[in-house]
Design an enzyme around this catalytic site. Structure first.
Site, PDB file in Angstrom:
ATOM      1  N   CYS A  30       8.182   2.246  39.726  1.00  0.00           N
ATOM      2  CA  CYS A  30       7.063   0.581  39.322  1.00  0.00           C
ATOM      3  C   CYS A  30       5.926   1.268  39.000  1.00  0.00           C
ATOM      4  O   CYS A  30       5.655   2.236  38.917  1.00  0.00           O
ATOM      5  CB  CYS A  30       7.225  -0.341  41.021  1.00  0.00           C
ATOM      6  N   CYS A  54       3.806   3.138  40.999  1.00  0.00           N
ATOM      7  CA  CYS A  54       3.894   4.724  40.564  1.00  0.00           C
ATOM      8  C   CYS A  54       2.955   5.460  39.252  1.00  0.00           C
ATOM      9  O   CYS A  54       2.491   6.169  39.525  1.00  0.00           O
ATOM     10  CB  CYS A  54       5.744   5.381  40.354  1.00  0.00           C
ATOM     11  N   ASP A  56       0.537 -11.403  -0.321  1.00  0.00           N
ATOM     12  CA  ASP A  56       0.440 -11.417  -2.205  1.00  0.00           C
ATOM     13  C   ASP A  56       1.566 -12.532  -2.647  1.00  0.00           C
ATOM     14  O   ASP A  56       2.127 -12.703  -2.204  1.00  0.00           O
ATOM     15  CB  ASP A  56       1.063  -9.768  -2.081  1.00  0.00           C
ATOM     16  N   ASP A  83       3.457  -5.541  -0.655  1.00  0.00           N
ATOM     17  CA  ASP A  83       4.238  -5.010  -0.333  1.00  0.00           C
ATOM     18  C   ASP A  83       3.990  -3.313  -0.461  1.00  0.00           C
ATOM     19  O   ASP A  83       4.519  -2.425  -0.223  1.00  0.00           O
ATOM     20  CB  ASP A  83       4.171  -4.838  -2.257  1.00  0.00           C
ATOM     21  N   ASP A 103      -2.234  -2.703  -1.816  1.00  0.00           N
ATOM     22  CA  ASP A 103      -2.652  -3.859  -1.124  1.00  0.00           C
ATOM     23  C   ASP A 103      -3.265  -2.983   0.055  1.00  0.00           C
ATOM     24  O   ASP A 103      -3.186  -3.486   1.589  1.00  0.00           O
ATOM     25  CB  ASP A 103      -1.702  -5.140  -0.536  1.00  0.00           C
TER      26      ASP A 103
HETATM   27  P1  ADP Z   1      -1.340  -8.184  -8.243  1.00  0.00           P
HETATM   28  O1  ADP Z   1       0.107  -6.934  -6.950  1.00  0.00           O
HETATM   29  O2  ADP Z   1      -1.366  -9.561  -7.656  1.00  0.00           O
HETATM   30  O3  ADP Z   1      -0.474  -8.160  -9.310  1.00  0.00           O
HETATM   31  P2  ADP Z   1      -2.617  -6.275  -8.971  1.00  0.00           P
HETATM   32  O4  ADP Z   1      -3.878  -5.876  -8.294  1.00  0.00           O
HETATM   33  O5  ADP Z   1      -1.836  -5.267  -8.852  1.00  0.00           O
HETATM   34  O6  ADP Z   1      -2.272  -7.699  -8.177  1.00  0.00           O
HETATM   35  O7  ADP Z   1      -2.715  -6.486 -10.751  1.00  0.00           O
HETATM   36  C1  ADP Z   1      -3.396  -7.183 -10.419  1.00  0.00           C
HETATM   37  C2  ADP Z   1      -3.345  -7.981 -12.382  1.00  0.00           C
HETATM   38  O8  ADP Z   1      -3.759  -7.042 -13.470  1.00  0.00           O
HETATM   39  C3  ADP Z   1      -2.090  -8.324 -12.140  1.00  0.00           C
HETATM   40  O9  ADP Z   1      -1.503  -9.521 -12.319  1.00  0.00           O
HETATM   41  C4  ADP Z   1      -2.014  -7.876 -14.115  1.00  0.00           C
HETATM   42  O10 ADP Z   1      -2.905  -9.124 -14.551  1.00  0.00           O
HETATM   43  C5  ADP Z   1      -2.538  -7.445 -14.637  1.00  0.00           C
HETATM   44  N1  ADP Z   1      -1.580  -6.154 -14.438  1.00  0.00           N
HETATM   45  C6  ADP Z   1      -1.470  -4.661 -13.132  1.00  0.00           C
HETATM   46  N2  ADP Z   1      -1.097  -3.810 -13.692  1.00  0.00           N
HETATM   47  C7  ADP Z   1      -0.540  -4.076 -14.788  1.00  0.00           C
HETATM   48  C8  ADP Z   1       0.142  -3.547 -15.825  1.00  0.00           C
HETATM   49  N3  ADP Z   1       1.071  -2.766 -15.361  1.00  0.00           N
HETATM   50  N4  ADP Z   1       1.007  -4.470 -17.066  1.00  0.00           N
HETATM   51  C9  ADP Z   1      -0.221  -5.376 -16.991  1.00  0.00           C
HETATM   52  N5  ADP Z   1      -0.796  -6.168 -16.445  1.00  0.00           N
HETATM   53  C10 ADP Z   1      -1.088  -5.395 -15.279  1.00  0.00           C
HETATM   54 MG    MG Z   2       0.793  -6.213  -5.900  1.00  0.00          MG
END
Ligand code: ADP
Ligand code: MG
Length: 767
Positions: free
Chosen positions: A14, A17, A458, A655, A659
């Site tokens: 317990c 202990c 997100d 994700d 983030d």
């Molecule tokens: P979230 O995950 O909310 O989209 P991010 O920081 O990953 O936030 O991206 C912010 C914004 O930047 C996106 O919403 C998009 O408009 C632009 N962005 C990011 N990566 C890309 C990509 N590979 N191609 C086009 N736009 C992008």
């Molecule tokens: Mg994102």
């Protein structure tokens, strides 16, 4: 060199202990920290290997009746061990077997007590009835017979069945450390000795003690009840920990592999990276890997809690422990042994079950001071009865009351249930979570999750499917659409963002070629850039246009974003070449989930890097309370800090990739895992095949567990709080109440049983 290891502890009963062991080990040179969990009966010890070792540590607690189970070299091999060995390494099957043997032994002893208890109760009942003259007195022969029989039975009960309690008393006399066994041992032994002295010196004592009042029956019944309680408790405790065993059983023992062109069946621990494994219909997946041929549906419910079988095609990942349905396929092993997701899950569940919730600190503190306090109280009660009681009663009567109080206090005040209250609920709850695909890192995360009042999510992938599709192209360049997409796809080819996948899918469908690229760079929160055919291109959101000071009429973008679409703008330093719109479908289950969060009085905030209009559109559809759009990753972090400074307890679901800082800042970081790449270690909670409805489940699970713990603590305390004054005879002057030690034993046994039983209910509660 510092080492941190978890050991099974033998002989633990317990919470007190735990504190004895903790105190003893802490004094040893080289020991840095100790965390002992009475629920799992494990000790996590950090120590300096140059100053001490597990054997020395174990030696120190052996005189107290405990020992550490030290894994031998053969069980603690290398990192690449199979799950079976992994289980052994974790000491699991072994402990269970030992527990079962212990249980059997207890059962046999209990069975032997049944006739003894019946006889004592019979005698007790007869005595009482005879006292009230309800029945004639027992004939002389029988009364003499029982007179000699009861001491014999009590001797067996106390010295054979009650041996652990006497050892507890012995330990106390030798070392000064008391635990609950000490209390029971002292109480029953004193009752026994008193009775024995009376029987032995009946003649000479009869002048000042009531020699007809002996306590052999009390000794017998108290030990019987407490042993019964312990038996039920041990039986339930085995059940509380069966989640891990179930997970271990998911692991296949063999694998069918192709070697040198032939199919052979090998033991699971011989599978290596790159092996080609054949999976027949109905068999389970032995290790993690990637499908290279064939197709099938796989039942992943045991890992993710997701009831629908999941279709697997070439390039899809499969994980160990899941079960193939009807098709058959071949896959390449990518993760084996302790690297598999299943192994990670088991490890995580194990660790979480062994961790301490902050709420337990209170229970620990109380139980560590409880035992000495109770000892003092029991002697105090005896002393007061003799001092004050003798003014109102004859000496022999006061002594008899005092003795009853003394024994009852010792018996009822055992803090056993107190030590079980928190860990059993955590063990059952964490196991339940694992079954639902909710992986909990530790007990303190669990406790925090239960008091969350803001959930930050997100947008992409959490509220929307995370698989956007390219739906329109607005071309302002001199070349055709395919050429425009070709440049965009070349940039996106290097990105992992969901937007990138939508562009790549489109390009694949249209057979659009990918070009060579150099100087590729991600522009955080905005998009990306790179050098293609000697020209520098940028792609991303409107911030890109602003940063480059390009003039562009954004009416088109305004209009389309109001419908929830996301623009991807392709530009050079000179001009805007085109705007591609992508759209991500809302997850239907998200709408329901947000409603359920609101029912739990939780506010939902959506954070996204996406366009404000798009975000608002989606928020309205789903019923989000507050949005923060067009944020940079570091702004996500600040938003969380801001919410926390307002006094909210914040959970952040994301994700887990970009983030990460926000997840770490939140009070509870929740990773929504897909596939096999689970960011298990980084997040407090991992939701497998995470959709947001599972987040609601996780929160209600934690609320159920916390409620369970509080109920348990209540039940554990109430027995003691009400029991001690009652046992001490505090109510005697007013109501004439004095608790019989028999009832004290019963109550004490019931408190442990009800606490463990209450924890077991968490297994089947609706989430
Ligand atoms: P979230 O995950 O909310 O989209 P991010 O920081 O990953 O936030 O991206 C912010 C914004 O930047 C996106 O919403 C998009 O408009 C632009 N962005 C990011 N990566 C890309 C990509 N590979 N191609 C086009 N736009 C992008
Ligand atoms: Mg994102």
């Amino acid at each position: 060199m510092n080492e941190s290891k978890t050991f099974e502890v033998k002989g633990m009963h317990c919470a007190s202990c735990a504190s004895i062991i903790e105190k003893t080990l802490k004094k040893i040179e080289g020991v840095e920290s100790i965390e002992i969990n009475p629920g799992t009966e494990k000790a996590k010890i950090s120590f300096d290997l140059s100053k001490t070792n597990p054997e020395i540590l174990s030696k120190h607690i052996e005189p107290l009746g405990y020992s550490l189970i030290i894994p031998t070299a053969s069980t603690a091999e290398s990192m690449s061990m199979s799950l079976d060995k992994h289980a052994k390494h974790l000491g699991f099957s072994q402990t269970k077997n030992e527990k079962i043997i212990e249980l059997k032994d207890m059962k046999n002893k209990l069975l032997s007590l049944i006739p003894i208890v019946i006889i004592s109760v019979f005698v007790m009942g007869f005595d009482i009835l005879a006292q009230f003259k309800l029945i004639p007195e027992i004939p002389y022969f029988w009364s003499e017979f029982f007179h000699y029989l009861l001491p014999v039975l009590a001797t067996y009960t106390l010295f054979v069945v009650g041996k652990p309690y006497l050892l507890g008393l012995y330990r106390f006399l030798r070392t000064g450390y008391a635990n609950m066994d000490t209390l029971i041992g002292l109480g029953t032994l004193v009752a026994f000795i008193y009775s024995f002295v009376i029987s032995a010196f009946e003649e000479s004592l009869s002048s000042f003690i009531n020699v007809n009042q002996s306590y052999y029956d009390v000794v017998i019944v108290v030990i019987a009840f407490i042993t019964l309680g312990k038996y039920l408790e041990t039986r339930s405790k085995i059940k509380t920990g069966d989640a891990i065993e179930k997970l271990l059983n998911l692991q296949a023992k063999t694998a069918l592999i192709i070697r040198d062109g032939k199919e052979i069946e090998i033991l699971i621990d011989q599978v290596v990276h790159g092996d080609l494994i054949i999976v027949k219909p109905g068999s389970s997946i032995p290790v993690d890997g990637i499908v290279v041929g064939g197709t099938s549906y796989i039942d992943e419910s045991m890992i993710s809690g997701e009831p629908m079988p999941v279709q697997k095609n070439i390039d899809d990942t499969v994980v160990a422990g899941t079960i193939n349905t009807t098709g058959s396929f071949t896959f390449k092993a990518t993760k084996v042994g302790s690297e598999t997701m299943l192994a990670h899950i088991i490890k995580m569940v194990e660790e979480a079950q062994g961790s301490k919730a902050p709420i337990q600190a209170l229970a620990d503190k109380i139980s560590s001071i409880f035992v000495p306090v109770v000892l003092i109280l029991s002697f105090l009660a005896l002393g007061l009865w003799l001092l004050i009681g003798t003014q109102y009663f004859e000496f022999s009567q006061a002594l008899s009351y005092g003795l009853v109080s003394f024994v009852s206090i010792l018996v009822i005040a055992c803090p056993c249930a107190l030590g079980l209250a928190t860990p059993t609920a955590i063990i059952v709850g964490v196991g339940r979570g694992a079954r639902e695909g909710i992986l909990i890192k530790d007990a303190s995360t669990l406790q925090k999750l239960g008091s969350v009042d803001v959930v930050v999510v997100d947008k992409t992938g959490t509220l929307t499917r995370g698989k956007p599709e390219l739906i329109s192209i607005n071309n302002f360049s001199n070349s055709n659409n395919n050429e425009l997409v070709s440049i965009l796809a070349t940039l996106e080819n290097k990105s992992e963002h969901p937007i990138a996948h939508s562009v790549m899918n489109y390009a694949k469908e249209k057979n659009i070629k990918i070009k060579d690229i150099s100087n590729f760079e991600i522009i955080k929160g905005k998009g990306l850039k790179g050098l293609i055919d000697g020209i520098e291109y940028f792609a991303g959101n409107t911030k890109i246009i602003k940063d480059l000071n390009l003039s562009f009429d954004t009416t088109l973008i305004e209009k389309e974003t109001l419908e929830g679409k996301t623009p991807v703008i392709l530009v050079t330093k000179e001009k805007v070449l085109g705007v591609v719109m992508v759209a991500d479908a809302i997850k239907v289950e998200a709408i329901e989930a947000i409603k359920n969060l609101h029912k739990l009085n939780i506010k939902v905030v959506m954070l996204t890097g996406d366009n404000k209009n798009t975000a608002e559109y989606i928020a309205k559809q789903i019923g989000i309370d507050e949005i923060v759009a067009e944020v940079m990753p570091e702004d996500k972090l600040n938003k969380i800090k801001e919410l926390q400074s307002k006094g909210y307890v914040v959970a952040m679901a994301g994700d887990g990739v970009n983030d990460a800082p926000a997840l770490a800042q939140a009070d509870v970081g929740i990773a929504m895992a897909t596939g096999t790449d689970v960011a298990i270690e980084s997040a407090g909670i991992t939701l497998l095949h995470g959709d947001i409805s599972k987040l609601v489940k996780a929160i209600s699970l934690s609320k159920i567990i916390m409620r369970g713990i509080k109920q348990n603590l209540f039940w554990a305390f109430i027995y003691n709080i009400v029991g001690i004054p009652l046992a001490g005879g505090l109510f005697f002057p007013i109501f004439g109440w004095l608790l019989s030690p028999v009832f004290a034993g019963f109550a004490m046994a019931m408190s442990s049983v009800s606490v463990v039983g209450n924890s077991l209910r968490i297994k089947s509660k609706k989430l």
